[in-house]
Design an enzyme around this catalytic site. Structure first.
Site, PDB file in Angstrom:
ATOM      1  CE  LYS A  76      -2.691  -1.605   3.570  1.00 52.03           C
ATOM      2  NZ  LYS A  76      -2.131  -3.027   3.944  1.00 52.03           N
ATOM      3  CG  ASP A 121       0.123   2.964   6.676  1.00 56.44           C
ATOM      4  OD1 ASP A 121      -0.843   2.266   6.373  1.00 56.44           O
ATOM      5  OD2 ASP A 121       1.327   2.283   7.035  1.00 56.44           O
ATOM      6  CB  THR A 170      -4.591  -3.235   7.821  1.00 63.22           C
ATOM      7  OG1 THR A 170      -5.550  -2.372   9.369  1.00 63.22           O
ATOM      8  CG2 THR A 170      -3.217  -3.490   7.675  1.00 63.22           C
TER       9      THR A 170
END
Length: 356
Positions: A76, A121, A170
Site C-alpha cells: 500500500k 496510513d 488494514t
C-alpha cells in the site's frame, strides 16, 4: 519489494527476529518499484489504477482520491509513492494515529501544494474530529478552522489547492461510509501466490547482487505467508546465512538451513505461531479455550495473539474461532505431528469441538 507499509505491521516485523535498523530500511527503500510497470502482482488493482492515473494525466487534472485496503506488507505504501511518481507530484506521508486533533490535520492540509499526494496510513485510526474535517477537504477542497471557544467561536473557511488523498487501511470495515464514499477509487490488495513471490525474490536478489537459484527462491516464497515484504526480509536473512556458512549461492538446502535458524518452518509459521498451536493442542487438548487464557499460556498480550498470530493461523486452516473459544483444527494436529484425542478424531466429537 512493493511491500513495506509503515505502520501496524507486527507480523512481518517479528518473523525473522531482526530489527528494522537504518540499514534495513535503506535496503527496503531501494527494493521498492518506482512505477506500475515494475510492480509485481495485484494485477487487477494495478490495471484499474493505471487507467485512473492515465486519464487524470490526459485531462491535466489531479487524480481522484484513492483508498487501498489489505493486510500489512502487500504494497500500500509503495503504491502511494508510485501514484505520486506517475503524477509527477510530491508526496507527504503521515498516519491516522498521528492525527489526534482536527488542528493536526488542518496544519497538514493547509501546507499542501497543488497536485500533491497525501498518504494517510491506517486511516481508520484517525480521530473523529479530524475525520469529519477530512470530509469537506476531500469533497470541496476546503476546511473550516475554528477560532475561539464557546459562543464566541468563529469558523474561518480556508481554501485548499486540489490534492490527491491516498488512504491505506488494514481494516476497511472500520471506515465510516461517508468517508469511504468520498474516495474515487478503491482497491483491495490480495495475498500473493507463490509464483508471484518467486518473481519478487528474483528481482530483489538481482538488486541486492545475491545469487539464488530457482529452488532456493521457491523455498523462500513458500514460507513468506503470501506477503512480499516478508519474502524480502527472509531473502536478506538467508543471504546472510549463505555468505557466512556457504559460498554465497542460495539453494534450496541453504534456504532450508537458514530458515531453520530463524525458526520459520515450511508453512511460514514462526516461534509465536507454533507456541500458540502447541499451547492450544497440548495444554488445552485442542480447545475450545478463551483468547485471554491462550495468551497467558504463551506469555503474550491478548492483542498480540489476536492481531499477530491468529490471522495467519486461521487463513492456513490451523485454528478456528468459535463462540466458545479458539480450537485447533485437524490440520494443526497433523502439522505439529501430534495425535488428536479421540473426541477430536471422531465425527461427533469434532462437531462438538467446533461448536456446530
Amino acid at each position: 519489494m512493493n511491500w513495506d507499509d509503515t505502520t501496524d505491521t507486527p507480523a512481518a516485523e517479528r518473523l525473522v527476529g531482526a530489527s528494522a535498523d537504518g540499514e534495513d530500511q535503506a535496503v527496503e527503500a531501494a527494493l521498492r518499484p518506482k512505477d506500475l510497470g515494475e510492480f509485481i502482482g495485484q494485477e487487477k488493482v494495478r490495471e484499474q489504477l493505471d487507467l485512473v492515473l492515465r486519464a487524470a494525466r490526459a485531462r491535466g487534472a489531479t487524480a481522484d482520491h484513492v483508498l487501498l485496503s489489505g493486510a500489512p506488507g502487500l504494497g500500500k505504501t509503495t503504491l502511494s509513492m508510485i501514484i505520486a511518481a506517475e503524477m509527477n507530484a510530491p508526496i507527504r506521508i503521515t498516519s491516522g494515529p498521528a492525527i489526534q486533533h482536527a488542528g493536526d490535520l488542518a496544519a497538514i492540509l493547509s501546507s499542501l501544494q497543488e497536485g500533491e499526494v497525501l498518504f494517510l496510513d491506517e486511516i481508520h485510526r484517525m480521530s473523529r474530529p479530524a475525520e469529519e474535517m477530512l470530509y469537506m477537504a476531500m469533497e470541496d477542497f476546503r476546511v473550516d478552522v475554528i477560532v475561539g471557544k464557546g459562543p464566541g467561536a468563529t469558523a474561518i473557511p480556508l481554501e485548499l489547492p486540489p490534492f490527491t488523498l491516498v488512504g491505506a487501511t488494514t481494516r476497511a470495515g472500520l471506515l465510516p461510509p461517508p468517508l469511504r464514499d468520498r474516495f474515487g477509487f478503491t482497491g483491495h490488495m490480495e495475498f500473493y501466490e507463490p509464483a508471484e513471490l518467486e518473481r519478487v525474490i528474483h528481482r530483489s536478489a538481482n538488486l541486492l547482487d545475491v545469487e539464488i537459484d530457482a529452488d532456493g527462491a521457491a523455498e523462500i516464497a513458500g514460507r513468506s505467508r503470501g506477503t512480499p515484504r516478508i519474502a524480502n526480509r527472509l531473502l536478506r536473512r538467508v543471504r546472510d546465512y549463505a555468505q557466512v556458512k556457504a559460498d554465497g549461492l542460495i539453494t534450496r538446502d541453504i534456504a532450508q538451513a537458514a530458515l531453520a535458524v530463524y525458526e520459520v518452518d515450511a508453512r511460514g509459521l514462526d516461534r509465536l505461531d507454533r507456541a500458540v498451536l502447541v499451547a492450544l493442542l497440548k495444554l488445552f487438548g485442542g480447545g475450545p479455550v478463551g483468547l485471554s487464557t491462550l495468551a497467558v499460556a504463551v506469555g503474550e498480550e491478548r492483542e498480540t495473539v489476536e492481531e499477530v498470530a491468529e490471522p495467519f493461523l486461521v487463513r492456513e486452516g490451523l485454528l478456528a474461532r468459535t463462540p466458545r473459544g479458539r480450537v485447533g483444527t485437524p490440520a494443526a494436529w497433523a502439522h505439529l505431528g501430534l495425535t488428536p484425542p479421540r473426541s477430536t478424531a471422531t465425527g461427533n466429537g469434532q462437531q462438538d469441538l467446533f461448536g456446530a
